[in-house]
Scaffold this motif. Structure first.
Motif, PDB file in Angstrom:
ATOM      1  N   GLY A  73     -92.318-142.848  60.929  1.00 57.03           N
ATOM      2  CA  GLY A  73     -91.020-143.128  61.525  1.00 57.03           C
ATOM      3  C   GLY A  73     -90.140-143.835  60.515  1.00 57.03           C
ATOM      4  O   GLY A  73     -89.978-143.370  59.386  1.00 57.03           O
ATOM      5  N   THR A  74     -89.611-144.975  60.902  1.00 58.11           N
ATOM      6  CA  THR A  74     -88.741-145.728  60.006  1.00 58.11           C
ATOM      7  C   THR A  74     -89.205-147.173  59.912  1.00 58.11           C
ATOM      8  O   THR A  74     -89.904-147.683  60.780  1.00 58.11           O
ATOM      9  N   ALA A  75     -88.816-147.817  58.829  1.00 54.72           N
ATOM     10  CA  ALA A  75     -89.006-149.260  58.672  1.00 54.72           C
ATOM     11  C   ALA A  75     -87.599-149.838  58.581  1.00 54.72           C
ATOM     12  O   ALA A  75     -86.932-149.725  57.556  1.00 54.72           O
ATOM     13  N   GLN A  76     -87.135-150.446  59.668  1.00 52.59           N
ATOM     14  CA  GLN A  76     -85.753-150.919  59.735  1.00 52.59           C
ATOM     15  C   GLN A  76     -85.677-152.428  59.895  1.00 52.59           C
ATOM     16  O   GLN A  76     -86.529-153.045  60.542  1.00 52.59           O
ATOM     17  N   HIS A  92     -79.517-164.672  55.740  1.00 50.60           N
ATOM     18  CA  HIS A  92     -80.317-164.837  54.519  1.00 50.60           C
ATOM     19  C   HIS A  92     -80.434-163.507  53.782  1.00 50.60           C
ATOM     20  O   HIS A  92     -80.272-162.438  54.366  1.00 50.60           O
ATOM     21  N   THR A  93     -80.751-163.602  52.501  1.00 51.14           N
ATOM     22  CA  THR A  93     -81.131-162.408  51.767  1.00 51.14           C
ATOM     23  C   THR A  93     -82.561-162.044  52.163  1.00 51.14           C
ATOM     24  O   THR A  93     -83.307-162.870  52.676  1.00 51.14           O
ATOM     25  N   GLY A  94     -82.928-160.808  51.891  1.00 47.53           N
ATOM     26  CA  GLY A  94     -84.258-160.367  52.297  1.00 47.53           C
ATOM     27  C   GLY A  94     -84.221-159.811  53.706  1.00 47.53           C
ATOM     28  O   GLY A  94     -83.181-159.821  54.383  1.00 47.53           O
ATOM     29  N   ALA A  95     -85.366-159.305  54.179  1.00 47.81           N
ATOM     30  CA  ALA A  95     -85.400-158.688  55.500  1.00 47.81           C
ATOM     31  C   ALA A  95     -86.816-158.662  56.042  1.00 47.81           C
ATOM     32  O   ALA A  95     -87.801-158.646  55.296  1.00 47.81           O
ATOM     33  N   VAL A  96     -86.889-158.670  57.365  1.00 45.95           N
ATOM     34  CA  VAL A  96     -88.147-158.383  58.067  1.00 45.95           C
ATOM     35  C   VAL A  96     -87.969-157.022  58.726  1.00 45.95           C
ATOM     36  O   VAL A  96     -87.060-156.826  59.534  1.00 45.95           O
ATOM     37  N   ASP A  97     -88.824-156.079  58.362  1.00 51.33           N
ATOM     38  CA  ASP A  97     -88.702-154.708  58.865  1.00 51.33           C
ATOM     39  C   ASP A  97     -89.638-154.447  60.029  1.00 51.33           C
ATOM     40  O   ASP A  97     -90.827-154.780  59.978  1.00 51.33           O
ATOM     41  N   LEU A  98     -89.112-153.819  61.057  1.00 54.58           N
ATOM     42  CA  LEU A  98     -89.884-153.298  62.179  1.00 54.58           C
ATOM     43  C   LEU A  98     -90.273-151.867  61.829  1.00 54.58           C
ATOM     44  O   LEU A  98     -89.453-151.104  61.329  1.00 54.58           O
ATOM     45  N   VAL A  99     -91.514-151.481  62.093  1.00 52.02           N
ATOM     46  CA  VAL A  99     -92.008-150.157  61.706  1.00 52.02           C
ATOM     47  C   VAL A  99     -92.394-149.367  62.952  1.00 52.02           C
ATOM     48  O   VAL A  99     -93.056-149.904  63.849  1.00 52.02           O
ATOM     49  N   ASP A 100     -91.981-148.106  63.005  1.00 51.04           N
ATOM     50  CA  ASP A 100     -92.370-147.281  64.142  1.00 51.04           C
ATOM     51  C   ASP A 100     -92.972-145.960  63.679  1.00 51.04           C
ATOM     52  O   ASP A 100     -93.006-145.654  62.487  1.00 51.04           O
ATOM     53  N   VAL A 101     -93.457-145.199  64.639  1.00 53.21           N
ATOM     54  CA  VAL A 101     -94.086-143.901  64.390  1.00 53.21           C
ATOM     55  C   VAL A 101     -93.423-142.860  65.280  1.00 53.21           C
ATOM     56  O   VAL A 101     -93.110-143.138  66.443  1.00 53.21           O
ATOM     57  N   ALA A 365     -94.169-145.006  56.058  1.00 55.30           N
ATOM     58  CA  ALA A 365     -92.774-145.377  56.338  1.00 55.30           C
ATOM     59  C   ALA A 365     -92.374-146.632  55.575  1.00 55.30           C
ATOM     60  O   ALA A 365     -91.260-146.732  55.046  1.00 55.30           O
ATOM     61  N   VAL A 366     -93.282-147.591  55.488  1.00 53.77           N
ATOM     62  CA  VAL A 366     -93.011-148.838  54.762  1.00 53.77           C
ATOM     63  C   VAL A 366     -92.818-148.553  53.281  1.00 53.77           C
ATOM     64  O   VAL A 366     -91.915-149.108  52.633  1.00 53.77           O
ATOM     65  N   ARG A 367     -93.653-147.695  52.722  1.00 58.16           N
ATOM     66  CA  ARG A 367     -93.505-147.338  51.307  1.00 58.16           C
ATOM     67  C   ARG A 367     -92.160-146.661  51.049  1.00 58.16           C
ATOM     68  O   ARG A 367     -91.475-146.959  50.072  1.00 58.16           O
ATOM     69  N   SER A 368     -91.771-145.744  51.946  1.00 58.36           N
ATOM     70  CA  SER A 368     -90.493-145.040  51.774  1.00 58.36           C
ATOM     71  C   SER A 368     -89.309-145.992  51.847  1.00 58.36           C
ATOM     72  O   SER A 368     -88.290-145.787  51.190  1.00 58.36           O
ATOM     73  N   ALA A 369     -89.448-147.045  52.671  1.00 52.94           N
ATOM     74  CA  ALA A 369     -88.348-148.004  52.827  1.00 52.94           C
ATOM     75  C   ALA A 369     -88.241-148.967  51.653  1.00 52.94           C
ATOM     76  O   ALA A 369     -87.241-149.670  51.519  1.00 52.94           O
ATOM     77  N   GLY A 370     -89.272-149.041  50.815  1.00 55.09           N
ATOM     78  CA  GLY A 370     -89.220-149.893  49.632  1.00 55.09           C
ATOM     79  C   GLY A 370     -89.635-151.330  49.855  1.00 55.09           C
ATOM     80  O   GLY A 370     -89.355-152.200  49.018  1.00 55.09           O
ATOM     81  N   ALA A 371     -90.338-151.624  50.967  1.00 55.14           N
ATOM     82  CA  ALA A 371     -90.805-152.992  51.218  1.00 55.14           C
ATOM     83  C   ALA A 371     -91.863-153.371  50.186  1.00 55.14           C
ATOM     84  O   ALA A 371     -92.597-152.522  49.670  1.00 55.14           O
ATOM     85  N   SER A 372     -91.965-154.654  49.887  1.00 49.54           N
ATOM     86  CA  SER A 372     -92.947-155.118  48.904  1.00 49.54           C
ATOM     87  C   SER A 372     -94.159-155.761  49.561  1.00 49.54           C
ATOM     88  O   SER A 372     -95.223-155.862  48.949  1.00 49.54           O
ATOM     89  N   ILE A 373     -94.019-156.207  50.826  1.00 54.29           N
ATOM     90  CA  ILE A 373     -95.115-156.860  51.547  1.00 54.29           C
ATOM     91  C   ILE A 373     -95.250-156.209  52.913  1.00 54.29           C
ATOM     92  O   ILE A 373     -94.248-155.933  53.580  1.00 54.29           O
ATOM     93  N   PHE A 374     -96.491-155.969  53.333  1.00 50.24           N
ATOM     94  CA  PHE A 374     -96.759-155.377  54.643  1.00 50.24           C
ATOM     95  C   PHE A 374     -97.796-156.233  55.354  1.00 50.24           C
ATOM     96  O   PHE A 374     -98.939-156.344  54.913  1.00 50.24           O
ATOM     97  N   LEU A 375     -97.395-156.870  56.457  1.00 51.49           N
ATOM     98  CA  LEU A 375     -98.297-157.696  57.259  1.00 51.49           C
ATOM     99  C   LEU A 375     -98.842-156.857  58.409  1.00 51.49           C
ATOM    100  O   LEU A 375     -98.082-156.269  59.186  1.00 51.49           O
ATOM    101  N   VAL A 376    -100.183-156.820  58.521  1.00 48.67           N
ATOM    102  CA  VAL A 376    -100.828-155.978  59.532  1.00 48.67           C
ATOM    103  C   VAL A 376    -101.950-156.756  60.216  1.00 48.67           C
ATOM    104  O   VAL A 376    -102.463-157.741  59.676  1.00 48.67           O
ATOM    105  N   PRO A 377    -102.382-156.329  61.403  1.00 44.65           N
ATOM    106  CA  PRO A 377    -103.536-156.954  62.060  1.00 44.65           C
ATOM    107  C   PRO A 377    -104.812-156.686  61.257  1.00 44.65           C
ATOM    108  O   PRO A 377    -104.910-155.665  60.560  1.00 44.65           O
TER     109      PRO A 377
END
Length: 420
Positions: A73-76, A92-101, A365-377
């Motif tokens: 999906g998208t990482a927005q 602030h600069t930077g972002a917290v992205d929500l990821v969906d499928v 989706a996170v890779r496509s969005a260009g995020a540098s950190i991914f927090l997961v369970p």
């Protein structure tokens, strides 16, 4: 007569050549010869094949199959989805992205397309919906998102020092056994607040209240109806837990009292449903047929209005992202330190992070969005790491405190002001 006479039939160079065009060569009088029947037959066969192929394509586009395709999906950035008063908000600069499928119901024509897509996973409808109807499954997704937003609001505000209290106020009906007494009397989303003359504050008290009744008893269940939230009393005659089938295919169902008597009734031994031993009498256990219920909470008045917009996204996995995004928006310090951080995971009202589905597609989706950190369970860490690529850093977090600690290790800060 010789071939040299004027009455000759003609030399080989002037004789008519075979007609290979299908149009017909000139006859002796200059008129075209008729089209050969053999060529007409070939065109008819070819036309029939084309028509048959078109019919098959149309049919394949109309026939649905019991499968779904999961695709990235998208990482927005969640910030545009969060509304708070300007007096308490920070930018602030930077972002917290929500990821969906993306979850796509498949038609027959779609199957091969998604089967050849290296980033897609095809999964059966049964694995996603279980025995529930599509309407029930869709309602669950809406309830999951509402629960995630509620928990995110409470956890984020409490992390920042604001005083927010909550208390359980009923048992949310989450899944129903098809054909059971509850299936014909209640809806997914109803909140049970009472059984008989007593009140119910959550799933455990609900189960305890039902344990005093038996199969065939008429019970009055008080609910806050979904979606109106109006309170109503629903009389339901309890059914019986019975075992359908044997071995690996055996399934437990709550059936109306007096029905499916060929299926063995189950006894309740220490809270577990078991078959009576040989020679042991059956003591049918009364049941409603609610397969799953969750705690419903009432929240104290918030210090200010918080609006979390899900933009049509459903499910519980946005809980962690909404929690961190709301903290980022409300705190004077920068929790991400200018980094693009993606997060996925359920969020409980106590700050616990839970497992989610579709982690492979979310990682893409996170890779496509260009995020540098991914927090997961933690339960999703190994698979996310597998698809993360060489630059995306993946971290397993089981609580909001761990998520904050990871971001602080990358330069993030949190002021934690004492809230009003």
């Amino acid at each position: 007569m010789s071939f040299g006479d004027d009455q000759s039939l003609g030399t080989p160079s002037t004789m008519l050549a075979p007609d290979t065009t299908g149009i017909g060569a000139p006859g002796p009088g200059g008129d075209p010869l008729p089209i050969r029947p053999r060529m007409l037959t070939k065109w008819r066969v070819l036309s029939s094949i084309v028509v048959l192929f078109a019919a098959l394509v149309i049919a394949a586009s109309l026939i649905t199959v019991p499968y779904y395709a999961l695709t990235p999906g998208t990482a927005q950035n969640v910030e545009p989805l969060i509304g708070v008063p300007a007096s308490v908000g920070h930018s602030h600069t930077g972002a917290v992205d929500l990821v969906d499928v993306e979850v796509t119901p498949l038609r027959l024509i779609d199957w091969l397309w998604f089967k050849l897509n290296s980033q897609a996973t095809i999964i059966s409808s049964q694995a996603i919906q279980g025995p529930e109807t599509t309407a029930q499954y869709n309602t669950e997704g809406v309830l999951d998102m509402a629960s995630a937003q509620q928990a995110a609001t409470i956890v984020a505000l409490r992390q920042l020092g604001y005083s927010v209290s909550f208390k359980p106020n009923g048992a949310l009906v989450y899944a129903l056994d098809p054909g059971s007494p509850a299936d014909s009397s209640l809806l997914v989303g109803d909140v049970v607040v009472g059984v008989g003359a007593g009140t119910v504050s959550g799933p455990e008290p609900f189960s305890a209240a039902l344990s005093h009744y038996h199969s065939g008893d008429l019970v009055t269940v008080t609910v806050r109806a979904y979606p109106s939230q109006s309170v109503k009393k629903v009389p339901i005659r309890l059914g019986t837990w019975r075992l359908q089938g044997t071995g690996a295919n055996a399934q437990i169902h709550c059936v109306p009292s007096g029905e499916k008597t060929s299926w063995p009734a189950l006894n309740d031994v220490g809270g577990n449903l078991v078959l009576p031993k040989k020679g042991q009498p059956a003591h049918p256990v009364g049941c409603l047929g609610i397969l799953s219920s969750e705690a419903s909470y009432a929240i104290s008045k918030l210090p200010f209005k918080v609006d979390l917009n899900n933009e049509g996204i459903v499910g519980p996995s946005a809980g962690l992202a909404f929690t961190l995004g709301l903290m980022q928006r409300l705190d004077s310090a920068n929790l991400t330190d200018g980094l693009q951080v993606a997060a996925t995971g359920t969020m409980s009202i106590s700050g616990q992070v839970g497992a989610i589905g579709g982690i492979e597609q979310k990682t893409f989706a996170v890779r496509s969005a260009g995020a540098s950190i991914f927090l997961v369970p933690p339960a999703n860490y190994a698979e996310a790491k597998k698809y993360a690529g060489p630059t995306l850093k993946v971290y397993a977090v089981s609580t909001i405190a761990q998520a904050i600690k990871v971001l602080e290790s990358h330069g993030g800060k949190i002021a934690r002001p004492a809230g009003p």
